[in-house]
Design a protein around this motif. Structure first.
Motif, PDB file in Angstrom:
ATOM      1  N   UNK A 127       0.838  -1.194   0.000  1.00 20.08           N
ATOM      2  CA  UNK A 127       0.000   0.000   0.000  1.00 20.08           C
ATOM      3  C   UNK A 127       0.873   1.245   0.000  1.00 20.08           C
ATOM      4  N   UNK A 128       0.274   2.349  -0.382  1.00 16.73           N
ATOM      5  CA  UNK A 128       0.976   3.627  -0.396  1.00 16.73           C
ATOM      6  C   UNK A 128       1.231   4.092   1.036  1.00 16.73           C
ATOM      7  N   UNK A 129       2.484   4.246   1.396  1.00 16.41           N
ATOM      8  CA  UNK A 129       2.822   4.707   2.736  1.00 16.41           C
ATOM      9  C   UNK A 129       2.782   6.232   2.792  1.00 16.41           C
ATOM     10  N   UNK A 130       2.742   6.755   4.011  1.00 22.31           N
ATOM     11  CA  UNK A 130       2.713   8.201   4.229  1.00 22.31           C
ATOM     12  C   UNK A 130       3.813   8.576   5.212  1.00 22.31           C
ATOM     13  N   UNK A 131       4.226   9.828   5.170  1.00 20.52           N
ATOM     14  CA  UNK A 131       5.324  10.302   6.008  1.00 20.52           C
ATOM     15  C   UNK A 131       5.288  11.826   6.064  1.00 20.52           C
ATOM     16  N   UNK A 132       6.136  12.424   6.886  1.00 14.84           N
ATOM     17  CA  UNK A 132       6.206  13.888   6.887  1.00 14.84           C
ATOM     18  C   UNK A 132       6.609  14.436   5.516  1.00 14.84           C
ATOM     19  N   UNK A 133       7.545  13.722   4.865  1.00 15.89           N
ATOM     20  CA  UNK A 133       8.081  14.152   3.579  1.00 15.89           C
ATOM     21  C   UNK A 133       8.196  12.959   2.646  1.00 15.89           C
ATOM     22  N   UNK A 134       8.283  13.228   1.361  1.00 12.84           N
ATOM     23  CA  UNK A 134       8.365  12.160   0.361  1.00 12.84           C
ATOM     24  C   UNK A 134       9.797  11.649   0.232  1.00 12.84           C
ATOM     25  N   UNK A 135      10.313  11.174   1.364  1.00 14.23           N
ATOM     26  CA  UNK A 135      11.690  10.669   1.435  1.00 14.23           C
ATOM     27  C   UNK A 135      11.630   9.195   1.834  1.00 14.23           C
ATOM     28  N   UNK A 136      12.109   8.272   0.990  1.00 15.49           N
ATOM     29  CA  UNK A 136      12.021   6.850   1.323  1.00 15.49           C
ATOM     30  C   UNK A 136      12.916   6.473   2.488  1.00 15.49           C
ATOM     31  N   UNK A 137      12.596   5.354   3.134  1.00 17.53           N
ATOM     32  CA  UNK A 137      13.379   4.851   4.253  1.00 17.53           C
ATOM     33  C   UNK A 137      14.809   4.525   3.830  1.00 17.53           C
ATOM     34  N   UNK A 138      14.957   3.960   2.624  1.00 19.91           N
ATOM     35  CA  UNK A 138      16.296   3.688   2.123  1.00 19.91           C
ATOM     36  C   UNK A 138      16.326   3.866   0.613  1.00 19.91           C
ATOM     37  N   UNK A 139      17.502   4.056   0.113  1.00 17.15           N
ATOM     38  CA  UNK A 139      17.679   4.308  -1.313  1.00 17.15           C
ATOM     39  C   UNK A 139      17.134   3.153  -2.149  1.00 17.15           C
TER      40      UNK A 139
END
Length: 370
Positions: A127-139
């Motif tokens: 599913x589409x995850x959400x976060x403060x910013x559109x920065x992935x957990x890892x490259x």
């Protein structure tokens, strides 16, 4: 007398000792609902001798889960699934039961650890995850969606609704998960939070959303029941969240009515370098306790009763929390009481297990029978 077996009061909750069973994800729910595995797990560790058992990270919305198998409390079905499990625990154990409320943020939509633990693509049922910013957990991973004001309000309300459901279930205390790289930690850490609005940039701004969520939960949960907060005291990365910022957060949380801080660490980046060793996070609990003047719970590779006793007796923390150690030894509290001269509760069905060298371990001196 053992410091570990001295009572402690957290708001209106009176605990007979300083031992907590830490929340441990079991990845065994179905659509967020607890299963027979949770019945076994919770009822077993509620009899560990710990004063309080904390139910694993319980996610406040479906996309807030770490994995498809993670526990939730966002609808009537997930609430109903926990009810008989908790009723059984109440019937046979005296441990207080807490619950950790959580949202995984950008670390959601992942495979279970024993399935590799990596991000599940949308094409494979993720599913589409959400976060403060559109920065992935890892490259190389798909980016999360940056939360807008509507998304922030939705998640804050989801925490409130989960807190109300927890109260209906008779949960004695709540802990908000602000650690290990999950959503509230993502807002705190400059590694994950690149926002330029009122929720990003300065320390005050990065603390704003976690404090708003805490306030909303605190207002929704009965005043006599305590609410704690788990932090990652450091990201173990240059330029990331650190102990000084954690202490400032703890000071703010104290003003907002927090009842304890669990001092954990790491989780926001796979680039972290953690110097593991027995009690490696205890100095964080000690510093937070001394600088912010709040109750702290030490966690992380605490496995030996004498070590736990030393942590509490020295004033490094007010309580200790065990996770893997409890899985390995589900009667850890009994054995700690025997080693340190304390007492624990055990149901009468188990009184005959009391060693002859510790005849008052359970506070019962006789066991009749034929």
């Amino acid at each position: 007398m053992s410091a570990l077996f001295q009572p402690i009061e957290l708001r209106g909750l009176k605990l007979p000792n300083r031992i907590l069973v830490s929340p441990m994800c079991q990845y065994s729910a179905v659509d967020g609902a607890a299963t027979d595995w949770h019945f076994t797990h919770i009822n077993s560790l509620a009899l560990s001798g710990a004063a309080m058992f904390c139910i694993e990270a319980t996610h406040v919305e479906a996309i807030g889960r770490i994995t498809p198998g993670c526990l939730g409390l966002w609808n009537d079905a997930t609430e109903a699934a926990l009810r008989p499990i908790l009723a059984a625990a109440r019937k046979y154990a005296k441990a207080a039961i807490a619950m950790q409320l959580a949202h995984a943020g950008r670390k959601g939509s992942s495979h279970r650890p024993w399935e590799g633990g990596q991000l599940i693509p949308l094409s494979e049922g993720g599913w589409q995850t959400v976060a403060p910013s559109a920065v992935p957990q890892k490259e190389g991973e798909a980016a999360p969606m940056a939360l807008d004001d509507a998304g922030l309000a939705r998640i804050r309300d989801a925490f409130v609704q989960a807190a109300r459901r927890a109260d209906r279930l008779g949960i004695d205390a709540l802990e908000l998960h602000g650690a290990h790289g999950y959503l509230l930690h993502e807002f705190l850490s400059p590694i994950a939070n690149k926002r330029t609005d009122r929720y990003g940039g300065s320390l005050e701004n990065r603390m704003r959303y976690p404090l708003e969520v805490f306030d909303a939960v605190r207002a929704a949960f009965p005043d006599h029941k305590p609410v704690g907060f788990r932090v990652s005291a450091t990201d173990w990365l240059e330029g990331g969240w650190d102990l000084a910022q954690t202490i400032e957060l703890a000071k703010q949380l104290k003003k907002h009515g927090v009842d304890w801080i669990v001092a954990s660490s790491g989780g926001v980046s796979p680039l972290q370098k953690i110097p593991l060793g027995p009690g490696y996070q205890v100095p964080f609990a000690k510093a937070i306790r001394e600088e912010a003047g709040v109750n702290t719970i030490a966690v992380g590779l605490i496995t030996e009763p004498k070590h736990a006793e030393e942590i509490v007796a020295s004033g490094s923390a007010d309580m200790v929390a065990l996770a893997r150690g409890m899985l390995y030894d589900p009667r850890w509290g009994w054995h700690a009481a025997a080693a340190l001269g304390g007492q624990v509760y055990a149901p009468p069905q188990y009184w005959r297990s009391q060693p002859s060298t510790h005849k008052t371990l359970f506070g019962a001196t006789t066991f009749g029978g034929r």
